[in-house]
Design a protein around this motif. Sequence first.
Motif, PDB file in Angstrom:
ATOM      1  N   ILE A 404       0.837  -1.194   0.000  1.00  0.00           N
ATOM      2  CA  ILE A 404       0.000   0.000   0.000  1.00  0.00           C
ATOM      3  C   ILE A 404       0.882   1.257   0.000  1.00  0.00           C
ATOM      4  O   ILE A 404       0.673   2.175  -0.801  1.00  0.00           O
ATOM      5  N   LYS A 406       3.878   1.538  -0.961  1.00  0.00           N
ATOM      6  CA  LYS A 406       4.605   1.648  -2.224  1.00  0.00           C
ATOM      7  C   LYS A 406       3.716   2.285  -3.290  1.00  0.00           C
ATOM      8  O   LYS A 406       4.172   3.104  -4.083  1.00  0.00           O
ATOM      9  N   ILE A 407       2.442   1.912  -3.289  1.00  0.00           N
ATOM     10  CA  ILE A 407       1.518   2.515  -4.249  1.00  0.00           C
ATOM     11  C   ILE A 407       1.462   4.031  -4.034  1.00  0.00           C
ATOM     12  O   ILE A 407       1.540   4.807  -4.988  1.00  0.00           O
ATOM     13  N   TYR A 408       1.361   4.437  -2.757  1.00  0.00           N
ATOM     14  CA  TYR A 408       1.249   5.877  -2.516  1.00  0.00           C
ATOM     15  C   TYR A 408       2.536   6.605  -2.852  1.00  0.00           C
ATOM     16  O   TYR A 408       2.501   7.734  -3.345  1.00  0.00           O
ATOM     17  N   ALA A 410       4.555   5.732  -5.235  1.00  0.00           N
ATOM     18  CA  ALA A 410       4.585   5.811  -6.696  1.00  0.00           C
ATOM     19  C   ALA A 410       3.628   6.887  -7.187  1.00  0.00           C
ATOM     20  O   ALA A 410       3.964   7.686  -8.067  1.00  0.00           O
ATOM     21  N   ARG A 411       2.438   6.945  -6.575  1.00  0.00           N
ATOM     22  CA  ARG A 411       1.469   7.964  -6.994  1.00  0.00           C
ATOM     23  C   ARG A 411       2.022   9.359  -6.728  1.00  0.00           C
ATOM     24  O   ARG A 411       1.874  10.270  -7.542  1.00  0.00           O
TER      25      ARG A 411
END
Lengths: 499, 487
Positions: A404, A406-408, A410-411
Amino acid sequence: MTEFFINFPCFSIILALLASAVSTLLGKSAARRLTIIVCALIFCASLCTLYHVVCAGESVTYMMGHFPAPFGNEIRFGIFECIMAATFSLVMVLCVIGGAGSVIERIGGFRQNLYYIMADLALASLLALTYTNDIFTGYVFVEICTVAACGLLAARNSGKSISAAMRYMIFSLIGSGLLVLGIIFLYGITGHLLFPQLKESVASLWASGQYRIPLTAALCLLTIGPAIKSGLFPFHLWMPDTYSTALPGSAGILSGIISKGYIVFMMKLVFQVFGTEIFFESGISLIFLVFGICAMIFGSVGAIRAKSISRMNAYSSAAQIGYIYMGMGISAEIGMLAAALHIICHAVTKSAVFLSSGELIRVSGGKSDFFSLQGAGHRAKLAGVVFTVGAMSMVGIPLTMGFITKIYFARAGITADGMTLAVLLALAVSTVLNVVYFLKTMIRIYTPQKVGSQEHIVTGAPKGKMLAFSGLVLTVLNICLGLHCEPLVQLLRRGIEMI
Amino acid sequence: MPWKLVLGVCILLPVVMGFVMYACKNKIEPRINRWACVTVFIEAALVWWAVLCCPGDTYTLFSLTEGITLVLRFDGLGRFFAGLIATLWPLTTIYAFGYMAHQPRKGMFYAFFVMSFGVTAGVAMAGNLLTMYVFYELLTLSTLPLVMHEMDTKAVRAGRIYLVMCVGGAAFGFAAMVFFQTTGCSLEFILGGNLSEFTAGKHVTVFMFILGFFGFGVKTAVFPLYFWLISASVAPTPVTALLHAVAVVKAGAFGVIRLIYYVCGTQLLSGTWGQYVVLAAALVTMLFGSSMAVKETHFKRRVAYCTVSNLSYILMGAAMMSPVGMAAAIMHILCHAVSKILAFFCVGAVLETTHLQYIADMEGMGRKMPVTFATYTVAALSLTGIPPLCGFFSKWNLLTAMVEAGNAAGLIAAAVLIICAFLSAIYMLSVMVRAFFMPGKNTGAGIIEADKRMLVPMVIIAVGVILIGIFASDFMTLANNIATGLI
């Protein structure tokens, strides 16, 4: 009814301080029980306060003893502060429970309650750093935190751990020195110590262009001081020695929450004193971004070259701290959100990793090199599982919390002007490096020992149940947040708007 | 019919059973075959039921966080892939009973073998790129213990390479995925793609597409990220045959097709430098894999290099970015899957029965293990592309797609394909010639035909290879329908 909950932050700090004072009089196991109960109470209190703040929808400024500023002291808390306080107290209680076995085993009789005094003090100062609305109070508790951390590190009475604690102290005091200089600058320019007044005068001074250089210097000092204390690259060199000689519980506390306490304090300074516009305008954010990325890469490279599991975990902490600074350097909204999420993620994950590696080392005859660790996952089954899940979370495998965050990141990286590719590639490369050392260790602990190598003799009384409890709670928490993180993310988002 | 539940059970049943089998592996070790058999057959039946009857609706499972939702949906391509694995998995299980009969740690083997069935089914059923990515990572992890089954130095090394390359590669795919989502390209699988304009700049988007291609392409062993596949051939043969010829590597090819045709779409990408990079990578891998296969003297590794080369046939078809190319790629997924699993089964049968590993040792073996080498001949002829067998038709379709593209790239690709076909004739058929037509050195009486449990699946698949060749036009219609969105 929830009105009463606004007293809890103040009570929590006082309770933790009281507990540390009372612990001096208690026996070793009573001190441990007291610490566990107090930390658990503080965790519940933080949740109650969180509930109140969420319902009220605004942050609360609380005057201690109802005296106004020069005599009294102020604390201020919104959703962000309450979540962080809850995280800190939860991880603290789990580290104390999980680390109890090694404390009994390694620390001589009467010194054990000193250990718990330090743990209480550390929690008190972390809470104060999180809740404070006064820059000088913040500084005082930064120093208390340093002393407590040194105490936790030096508790194990060996030459190595004392020299490691000294090294930590030196690095940490450099950071405190810069911090106090920054506070002096700021006080000299504005004449205030409370955050709201400071923010007002800083904003007007910045707008008018007066004292631009001293203000920038103060901002530098106030952000770089805590950065040194939390071990941002290139000031991470104290970590390997310190964490590898510390007890598993202490390492978990230090890496999981104490270094985060400084970061939370700095985030508060950035938001509540300088304001994010000045932070991003001044270019400090870029420094964070660049050094954060460097930390991610060099921390991981250090971890790959490390010869023992505890040094590897230490270097990995340096890399993970890098993620947090990178997020803070990107943007005020999603970047800070990613950083805040990662503070929680790393606190939950790394403490589990440290606790479980402590157990893996114990069943490998007290040796922490990778060769001795071979097959440790079969000797200590639960510790193996906890370590595996922790390692996966650090790598960012889906269904763990690491994914999770990591997603943020990247975003956030995609919104960064001109740095999109750098951030995305750094994330990807860092993942590859994480796989190299974490999952390599995971394979190592499940590889059966070679025939003919000596059997490891496990010494000391196992404190299996307590460690198992902590490890399981942290692992389950990690997976639950990995499966459904939306409520936490939304709370944090509101919290960051509210700071 | 609550299809959401059925699809969920399809994924969870083997995973849960795998965990149960792992947890009580010591207790049920003597009866482990029965456990594995029952689970795999029930799962295969479930998956086939879903393939045939499940409507193409979207089933939302739950959301991990904002905008990150796990979604299941069965479209034509997913059904095709699910049907393929649900047919081959039970056959491989029977083969494994024969192969693993004398191996240690069977409990662990079957636990993860069963578990990866569910995860692969998840890859097939995923309704958006994110869900597929999640199962993709889980597939790597659930197959890792299978690769490392031997647990000796070589196997552990292979496991490390496998992990670093597959999880590390997926990290680049992850970056591309989040990039597409954040710049307004939905991750839903819709034939034709979601990328309607280059919102974030043409070159950045194309670069991200290439990152995604290599990220998901690691599993298809695209050059230079191929060597995990070669080192992973230390795994027990059922694993090499099923996972490294069908499930894992085809999941990679499947992922690349999803990325090109269902997420990005071919409209904007075809004709950009991205397409040429991707095509070039596929062509280089084909030539490289074929030439290494000719050079290789280890039987199993030669077949593994052949896989490297053949997987890029699929990528080449996919990289043509036309419906014809996609149909050819799908057809080759099918033909290569059945032919290669058969080839590996034969290699494994020889290896387990005689412990002979090198091609030079195969001389004269055709007379001692007639069934094994007869089926090997079928596989070899099919992989070479001899007319009545299915390999011929997939190559024919690929060639047609290349030539139909009409540009220089298509013609170069066609030329490379023909060269590779010649090379495959050399490396596949030479083993057959040695086995049947050369006097054997191994005149010892000890060599007998392989275990029946290995032979039965081999014969069934060999018949399948021939049948698919005979009914190739029907399968081609199926592939065309998938590529044009009719199914």
